[in-house]
Enzyme design. Structure first.
Site, PDB file in Angstrom:
ATOM      1  N   GLU A 119      30.369  65.171  11.971  1.00 43.17           N
ATOM      2  CA  GLU A 119      30.961  64.473  13.104  1.00 43.17           C
ATOM      3  C   GLU A 119      30.944  62.978  12.825  1.00 43.17           C
ATOM      4  O   GLU A 119      30.415  62.529  11.805  1.00 43.17           O
ATOM      5  CB  GLU A 119      30.209  64.805  14.404  1.00 43.17           C
ATOM      6  N   HIS A 157      33.047  58.268  25.508  1.00 46.05           N
ATOM      7  CA  HIS A 157      33.539  59.148  24.449  1.00 46.05           C
ATOM      8  C   HIS A 157      35.017  58.867  24.229  1.00 46.05           C
ATOM      9  O   HIS A 157      35.801  58.814  25.184  1.00 46.05           O
ATOM     10  CB  HIS A 157      33.327  60.613  24.834  1.00 46.05           C
ATOM     11  N   ARG A 214      31.312  56.332  17.520  1.00 43.32           N
ATOM     12  CA  ARG A 214      32.086  56.446  18.757  1.00 43.32           C
ATOM     13  C   ARG A 214      32.486  55.098  19.352  1.00 43.32           C
ATOM     14  O   ARG A 214      33.584  54.962  19.899  1.00 43.32           O
ATOM     15  CB  ARG A 214      31.286  57.251  19.788  1.00 43.32           C
ATOM     16  N   HIS A 260      30.426  58.951  28.879  1.00 38.22           N
ATOM     17  CA  HIS A 260      29.883  60.144  28.228  1.00 38.22           C
ATOM     18  C   HIS A 260      28.360  60.161  28.168  1.00 38.22           C
ATOM     19  O   HIS A 260      27.746  61.193  28.419  1.00 38.22           O
ATOM     20  CB  HIS A 260      30.445  60.234  26.814  1.00 38.22           C
ATOM     21  N   ARG A 285      24.843  55.778  20.580  1.00 41.65           N
ATOM     22  CA  ARG A 285      24.276  57.029  20.072  1.00 41.65           C
ATOM     23  C   ARG A 285      25.139  57.630  18.969  1.00 41.65           C
ATOM     24  O   ARG A 285      26.357  57.723  19.103  1.00 41.65           O
ATOM     25  CB  ARG A 285      24.142  58.035  21.222  1.00 41.65           C
TER      26      ARG A 285
END
Length: 564
Positions: free
Chosen positions: A131, A255, A304, A365, A400
């Site tokens: 990811e 997000h 992100r 998010h 994060r």
């Protein structure tokens, strides 16, 4: 630093009509709360687990992507550490991240032993994918894109297997209203409202030697979020009102790929996991032009915050309110097998992941900040622990890394349970008597929750400025003034709205102070990262007189380089 935010000590609520005494109270039933309760059940006499709806309604069950751990022989904790530090943009706590990445693989193996069924390859090995922000395949997933649901199922089934044990009690439909404290400030229980029958009904007092807050995040603070309706920041807010130090609350992760359903969309929105881009999907604008290439070395798999900022910039350039995710080249057979939940969710809204360009835009998010805790999960208030998204361990820094959240809840829940056990054995945290309630109370009317969300979305949302933050501060202060009238009816919806208001006030205040762009904090008037002035953490704490005091704690070296 100080500012003008004032908060009540407690929310308006009826006096407790019942009481119970246990060793440890765990608030929340996601991966953090369930793990802590199960481990403590083996080591202390009595554990009370309370959850505001039912056991499987928390954020854990909504986690699509997976859980990150260096389980591939070609991978290493050191590489996982480096990727986490880079994503955190200089503000991660290296010791906390080291604990996460070194203890994580064993904690995941224990989940498997408990009954969690991860997807496996033909040889029977756990399948690992990639990811955003990860340079290795280290994301374990279940049911293609239903990892959180599977982990939640395994933990709840483990809890059901031991529920005949009188040492553990589960109370559902229970909303914690505030913390109980002894005369010396030590936390010794909670007031909790239970929608139940018989003696445990209405507001009561649960007394304990230690309290663990595992209540998840604050997603409902915004008009559009990927978080479920229960994510109203309850744990963070009750800790804030009690005087616990809060850290990094300005860093809110939006997000980048949330299904765009139009300007009127409100509440929980469908998330399209980063794992889709991990398998090869990419972002395009309305003209079909890919725009992440050249923005970051990892292009569509950048961290992100980088992707969200790039989307916002492209939307501004093109005068649109969304971009598109293109997964058409992956093929129908693959996307339906790998992402069954996402495919089904998109079908409900009229989109076909295998055939359509899917409209997406950033939405709230994850909260990278929260109740400041140490490596054992201890807050600044003795007897109070926090775990998972409600906490700020320092693992995430300013942003994060994908799929580190489930791992954080798992690793630090174990650490908290072991610390409480050791302190009990050493004679610490003896039972204490709650002091008589003092201090002002307030309550926001339940129907004003939307007003809080609108103010936060417009002023403290994905893009912020001095002007927008001042506007949010003014609107929230006006709402706070209305709480003093005493006209709001004490009920769960009003307590939730009040929790959102208090967190919004503090988040907006610290976001106005940080005059730079870093991670989940994007300032249009200060668009660059500024290590000279802002390489450090902002803390906020409510003082006994009700004022919220903020302080800046600089770091000497950015936490971005793997230590020797």
């Amino acid at each position: 630093m100080t500012d003008t935010v004032r908060l009540p000590r407690r929310l308006d609520a009826p006096p407790p009509g019942w009481s119970t005494d246990v060793d440890v109270i765990v608030v929340g039933s996601g991966i953090a709360g369930l793990t802590a309760a199960l481990r403590l059940r083996e080591q202390v006499d009595t554990v009370l687990l309370v959850t505001k709806t039912v056991l499987n309604e928390g954020s854990t069950a909504w986690a699509q992507g997976g859980i990150a751990a260096a389980m591939d022989p070609a991978d290493s904790p050191a590489e996982h550490l480096r990727d986490t530090l880079v994503a955190g943009v200089g503000l991660c706590d290296v010791e906390a991240v080291t604990a996460l990445v070194t203890e994580g693989p064993q904690r995941v193996r224990e989940l498997v032993a408990l009954g969690a069924e991860f997807d496996r390859d033909a040889a029977g090995q756990i399948l690992l994918t990639r990811e955003g922000g990860h340079h290795r395949d280290r994301i374990a997933h279940a049911g293609g894109d239903a990892t959180g649901r599977e982990i939640s199922r395994a933990l709840i089934e483990a809890l059901h297997r031991v529920q005949s044990d009188p040492g553990i009690q589960v109370v559902e439909h229970a909303l914690v209203v505030d913390l109980l404290q002894a005369d010396d400030g030590r936390v010794c229980g909670v007031t909790v409202h239970v929608i139940g029958e018989g003696q445990v009904d209405g507001v009561g007092a649960a007394h304990a030697r230690a309290v663990i807050l595992a209540t998840g995040g604050l997603g409902q603070l915004y008009s559009a979020t990927t978080n479920p309706a229960v994510s109203t920041g309850d744990g963070m807010a009750i800790a804030l009102r009690a005087g616990a130090v809060m850290a990094d609350v300005e860093f809110v992760q939006f997000h980048p790929t949330v299904l765009w359903l139009g300007e009127a969309a409100n509440g929980q929105q469908p998330l399209i996991s980063e794992a889709v881009r991990g398998e090869g999907a990419f972002l395009v604008d309305g003209d079909g032009v890919r725009f992440m290439q050249g923005v970051h070395e990892m292009a569509d798999l950048a961290p992100r915050d980088v992707v969200a900022r790039a989307i916002v910039a492209r939307m501004r350039e093109t005068g649109t309110d969304h971009v598109y995710l293109d997964a058409r080249h992956l093929g129908r057979e693959f996307v339906e097998r790998r992402f069954p939940s996402i495919v089904a969710s998109l079908h409900e809204h009229g989109f076909d992941l295998a055939a359509d360009l899917v409209p997406v835009a950033p939405a709230q998010h994850y909260a990278s900040g929260g109740v400041k805790v140490d490596l054992h999960g201890r807050s600044s208030l003795d007897g109070l622990y926090a775990c998972g998204e409600a906490s700020c361990t320092g693992v995430h820094g300013a942003n994060r890394l994908a799929s580190n959240s489930l791992l954080e809840g798992l690793v630090f829940a174990h650490r908290i349970a072991d610390d409480i056990t050791a302190r009990f054995a050493a004679g610490e945290l003896a039972p204490a008597t709650p002091a008589a309630p003092t201090g002002e109370t307030a309550l926001l009317a339940a129907d004003q929750r939307r007003d809080v969300q609108r103010a936060m979305t417009a002023g403290s949302g994905v893009v912020r400025s001095a002007e927008s933050l001042a506007g949010a501060e003014h609107e929230l202060a006006t709402l706070a003034k209305s709480t003093e009238s005493g006209h709001a009816e004490p009920q769960p919806a009003a307590w939730e709205a009040s929790n959102l208001l208090h967190l919004g006030q503090v988040l907006t205040a610290v976001a106005a102070l940080r005059e730079e762009t870093r991670g989940g904090h994007l300032r249009s008037d200060f668009p660059e990262r500024d290590d000279e002035h802002w390489l450090g953490h902002l803390h906020a704490v409510r003082r006994p007189n009700g004022t919220v005091e903020t302080a800046y704690h600089p770091l000497t070296v950015p936490a971005e380089i793997e230590p020797a």
